[in-house]
Design a protein around this motif. Structure first.
Motif, PDB file in Angstrom:
ATOM      1  N   UNK A 222      54.188  -6.560  72.012  1.00  0.00           N
ATOM      2  CA  UNK A 222      54.868  -6.318  72.122  1.00  0.00           C
ATOM      3  C   UNK A 222      56.389  -7.351  71.920  1.00  0.00           C
ATOM      4  N   UNK A 223      55.769  -8.665  71.444  1.00  0.00           N
ATOM      5  CA  UNK A 223      56.634  -9.590  70.682  1.00  0.00           C
ATOM      6  C   UNK A 223      56.446  -9.020  69.103  1.00  0.00           C
ATOM      7  N   UNK A 224      55.716  -8.396  68.781  1.00  0.00           N
ATOM      8  CA  UNK A 224      55.878  -7.790  66.981  1.00  0.00           C
ATOM      9  C   UNK A 224      57.404  -6.568  66.721  1.00  0.00           C
ATOM     10  N   UNK A 225      57.034  -5.843  67.994  1.00  0.00           N
ATOM     11  CA  UNK A 225      58.510  -5.330  68.556  1.00  0.00           C
ATOM     12  C   UNK A 225      59.405  -5.268  68.510  1.00  0.00           C
ATOM     13  N   UNK A 226      59.424  -5.847  69.232  1.00  0.00           N
ATOM     14  CA  UNK A 226      60.494  -6.760  69.803  1.00  0.00           C
ATOM     15  C   UNK A 226      61.072  -7.509  68.467  1.00  0.00           C
ATOM     16  N   UNK A 227      60.817  -8.628  67.868  1.00  0.00           N
ATOM     17  CA  UNK A 227      61.448  -9.642  66.411  1.00  0.00           C
ATOM     18  C   UNK A 227      61.544  -8.335  64.984  1.00  0.00           C
ATOM     19  N   UNK A 228      60.659  -7.493  65.054  1.00  0.00           N
ATOM     20  CA  UNK A 228      60.852  -6.984  64.105  1.00  0.00           C
ATOM     21  C   UNK A 228      61.879  -5.779  64.558  1.00  0.00           C
ATOM     22  N   UNK A 229      62.502  -5.629  65.454  1.00  0.00           N
ATOM     23  CA  UNK A 229      63.888  -5.091  65.750  1.00  0.00           C
ATOM     24  C   UNK A 229      65.162  -5.438  65.860  1.00  0.00           C
ATOM     25  N   UNK A 230      64.519  -6.480  65.938  1.00  0.00           N
ATOM     26  CA  UNK A 230      65.867  -7.579  65.917  1.00  0.00           C
ATOM     27  C   UNK A 230      66.371  -7.825  64.641  1.00  0.00           C
ATOM     28  N   UNK A 231      65.750  -8.553  63.903  1.00  0.00           N
ATOM     29  CA  UNK A 231      65.731  -8.258  62.613  1.00  0.00           C
ATOM     30  C   UNK A 231      66.463  -7.408  61.415  1.00  0.00           C
ATOM     31  N   UNK A 232      65.594  -6.329  61.987  1.00  0.00           N
ATOM     32  CA  UNK A 232      66.668  -5.423  61.829  1.00  0.00           C
ATOM     33  C   UNK A 232      68.242  -4.453  62.382  1.00  0.00           C
ATOM     34  N   UNK A 233      68.829  -5.099  63.872  1.00  0.00           N
ATOM     35  CA  UNK A 233      69.365  -4.310  64.855  1.00  0.00           C
ATOM     36  C   UNK A 233      70.484  -4.885  63.821  1.00  0.00           C
ATOM     37  N   UNK A 234      71.129  -6.390  63.424  1.00  0.00           N
ATOM     38  CA  UNK A 234      72.672  -6.494  62.806  1.00  0.00           C
ATOM     39  C   UNK A 234      73.032  -5.678  61.375  1.00  0.00           C
ATOM     40  N   UNK A 235      72.282  -5.302  60.957  1.00  0.00           N
ATOM     41  CA  UNK A 235      71.805  -4.725  59.083  1.00  0.00           C
ATOM     42  C   UNK A 235      72.136  -3.132  60.027  1.00  0.00           C
ATOM     43  N   UNK A 236      71.163  -2.401  60.731  1.00  0.00           N
ATOM     44  CA  UNK A 236      71.671  -1.778  60.957  1.00  0.00           C
ATOM     45  C   UNK A 236      72.919  -1.518  61.929  1.00  0.00           C
ATOM     46  N   UNK A 237      73.982  -2.044  62.668  1.00  0.00           N
ATOM     47  CA  UNK A 237      74.871  -2.155  63.208  1.00  0.00           C
ATOM     48  C   UNK A 237      75.950  -2.843  62.368  1.00  0.00           C
ATOM     49  N   UNK A 349      55.863 -11.220  61.646  1.00  0.00           N
ATOM     50  CA  UNK A 349      55.825  -9.643  62.344  1.00  0.00           C
ATOM     51  C   UNK A 349      57.640  -9.849  61.380  1.00  0.00           C
ATOM     52  N   UNK A 350      58.335 -10.562  61.365  1.00  0.00           N
ATOM     53  CA  UNK A 350      59.423 -10.513  60.717  1.00  0.00           C
ATOM     54  C   UNK A 350      59.664  -9.809  59.244  1.00  0.00           C
ATOM     55  N   UNK A 351      58.283 -11.096  58.675  1.00  0.00           N
ATOM     56  CA  UNK A 351      58.544 -11.061  57.089  1.00  0.00           C
ATOM     57  C   UNK A 351      57.543 -10.029  56.779  1.00  0.00           C
ATOM     58  N   UNK A 352      56.709  -9.510  57.320  1.00  0.00           N
ATOM     59  CA  UNK A 352      56.121  -8.459  57.330  1.00  0.00           C
ATOM     60  C   UNK A 352      57.051  -7.138  57.365  1.00  0.00           C
ATOM     61  N   UNK A 353      57.884  -6.725  57.953  1.00  0.00           N
ATOM     62  CA  UNK A 353      58.243  -5.735  58.356  1.00  0.00           C
ATOM     63  C   UNK A 353      60.259  -6.014  57.249  1.00  0.00           C
ATOM     64  N   UNK A 354      60.219  -6.998  56.794  1.00  0.00           N
ATOM     65  CA  UNK A 354      61.054  -6.760  56.381  1.00  0.00           C
ATOM     66  C   UNK A 354      60.604  -7.007  54.937  1.00  0.00           C
ATOM     67  N   UNK A 355      59.371  -6.804  53.985  1.00  0.00           N
ATOM     68  CA  UNK A 355      58.614  -6.435  53.240  1.00  0.00           C
ATOM     69  C   UNK A 355      58.629  -5.054  53.082  1.00  0.00           C
ATOM     70  N   UNK A 356      58.543  -4.089  54.205  1.00  0.00           N
ATOM     71  CA  UNK A 356      58.815  -2.623  53.963  1.00  0.00           C
ATOM     72  C   UNK A 356      59.933  -2.573  53.740  1.00  0.00           C
ATOM     73  N   UNK A 357      61.064  -2.786  54.715  1.00  0.00           N
ATOM     74  CA  UNK A 357      62.476  -2.492  54.583  1.00  0.00           C
ATOM     75  C   UNK A 357      62.746  -2.822  52.795  1.00  0.00           C
ATOM     76  N   UNK A 358      62.207  -3.705  52.383  1.00  0.00           N
ATOM     77  CA  UNK A 358      62.671  -3.512  50.858  1.00  0.00           C
ATOM     78  C   UNK A 358      62.379  -2.524  50.175  1.00  0.00           C
ATOM     79  N   UNK A 359      60.967  -1.967  50.898  1.00  0.00           N
ATOM     80  CA  UNK A 359      60.208  -1.149  50.156  1.00  0.00           C
ATOM     81  C   UNK A 359      60.572   0.434  50.487  1.00  0.00           C
ATOM     82  N   UNK A 360      60.891   0.620  51.715  1.00  0.00           N
ATOM     83  CA  UNK A 360      60.873   2.115  52.221  1.00  0.00           C
ATOM     84  C   UNK A 360      62.471   2.105  52.697  1.00  0.00           C
TER      85      UNK A 360
END
Length: 390
Positions: A222-237, A349-360
């Motif tokens: 649950x925390x992985x989802x929440x922190x992963x979403x929060x790290x990307x939301x400002x950039x999505x907006x 989570x944010x580091x792993x999702x950040x690396x994923x975001x840079x790739x995909x």
């Protein structure tokens, strides 16, 4: 609505002050989501680098929570909580006054260590002051107060940063932390949190290690989802055309929905039970995050409170269930481990999702974040025997 009631003025004061500390510390943590796009613009950072900054803060918070619980047992929870709040002020003040990337990293490290004191200590203080059904209700109220800070402080930080710059805004937040530490030390009597709590003052709980660790695993996902979403939301907006105040508004809308989720899901959890409640929130989180991606900025802002309601609703159910699977004398340590796990997830989570975001790319990374929520469904389903045995 979740409102704790007690005939003891000391209990009410403890809940009020600990709730205020929760609001401050959670607000201090989540205002960083407004800071990250500003740092990216100034220093030219990648998503992975932004995730690494988040890891510095969350990693420091994770590493400090179990030691904080031990220090609280030895020196008193009130003192350690106040000192931790002062350390947040030192970290944020240092980051703001230095203005360099290395200064920000050092400041986040100090602030994360200071922030590690709040969850294990404040939740244990609250749990020790309420008994029976009031313990779950009081913890639900305490959990809700964190979202009040998440609503107010990111918006305040965004307004100050837009007017004066992010460095001055960090100094303002540091001053607020000093004020909060003063209120804590002045309002609460020093209490030493020994490992053994008075049974008559706390909710009865049986040691069910398998259920506790399964609940812990659900909490991690649950925390992985929440922190992963929060790290990307400002950039999505931002990609949808939002300026800095609008990004702050978007985060406040999300956290306002999250605050409502703590109240609504506390009520739903009492009536439907833990298992149906968690399944509902996690499946809805996946669907809502996916629905958010193609929307225009205006429609995305409208949807964000609903996303927050489901995204944060699960945690209230999880935190309130911990005392049922742990005997009273082990509760402070159990809360420290539980929150440490969430902080570790928040760090990695944010580091792993950040690396994923840079790739995909941003959109695909958010799809991956949304799908992680579904991993909780089989885990919570496996938790059903613990409630039948209780």
């Amino acid at each position: 609505m979740t409102v704790a009631v007690s005939s003891s003025p000391t209990a009410r004061r403890t809940l009020t002050v600990c709730g205020g500390a929760h609001a401050l510390h959670d607000g201090f943590t989540d205002l960083l989501n407004v800071l990250y796009p500003l740092l990216q613009a100034q220093f030219g950072l990648s998503y992975a680098a932004i995730g690494a900054l988040k890891t510095v803060y969350s990693g420091a918070m994770a590493s400090g929570q179990i030691p904080s619980g031990m220090l609280a047992e030895r020196f008193g929870g009130v003192r350690v909580l106040a000192l931790g709040t002062v350390l947040v002020a030192v970290g944020y003040g240092f980051a703001g006054l230095s203005g360099s990337l290395y200064g920000v990293i050092a400041g986040l490290l100090l602030a994360g260590l200071g922030g590690s004191t709040q969850h294990p200590i404040a939740s244990s203080l609250v749990a020790a002051m309420y008994h029976g059904q009031q313990s779950r209700t009081a913890l639900g109220t305490y959990n809700f107060t964190g979202d009040v800070g998440k609503v107010l402080l990111p918006a305040l930080f965004a307004l100050v940063a837009a007017s004066l710059g992010w460095q001055q805004a960090m100094v303002v937040m540091a001053a607020l932390a000093v004020l909060g530490a003063g209120v804590i030390i002045a309002s609460l009597k020093p209490i030493v949190l020994h490992g053994k709590a008075e049974p008559s003052r706390v909710i009865a709980g049986q040691d069910r290690p398998w259920a506790y660790w399964l609940l812990f695993s659900i909490h991690i996902a649950d925390d992985l989802v929440r922190t992963g979403f929060l790290i990307f939301l400002p950039f999505l907006l931002r990609d949808k055309g939002a300026d800095l105040p609008t990004i702050g508004l978007g985060l406040s809308l999300l956290f306002a929905g999250g605050a409502a989720g703590k109240l609504v899901m506390g009520w739903v959890g009492q009536r439907l039970g833990v298992v149906p409640s968690v399944v509902l929130t996690e499946v809805a989180t996946t669907l809502l995050v996916l629905a958010l991606l193609p929307l225009s900025l205006d429609f995305a802002l409208v949807l964000l409170p609903v996303v927050g309601l489901m995204l944060n609703g699960t945690s209230s159910v999880l935190y309130g269930t911990v005392p049922e699977f742990v005997s009273p004398e082990k509760r402070t340590r159990a809360f420290a481990i539980f929150y440490t796990g969430g902080s570790v997830a928040g760090a990695t989570g944010p580091l792993l999702f950040g690396l994923l975001g840079d790739v995909v790319g941003l959109a695909t990374a958010l799809v991956a974040v949304a799908c992680v929520a579904l991993t909780t469904v089989p885990m919570v389903w496996a938790l059903r025997p613990a409630f039948r045995d209780g």
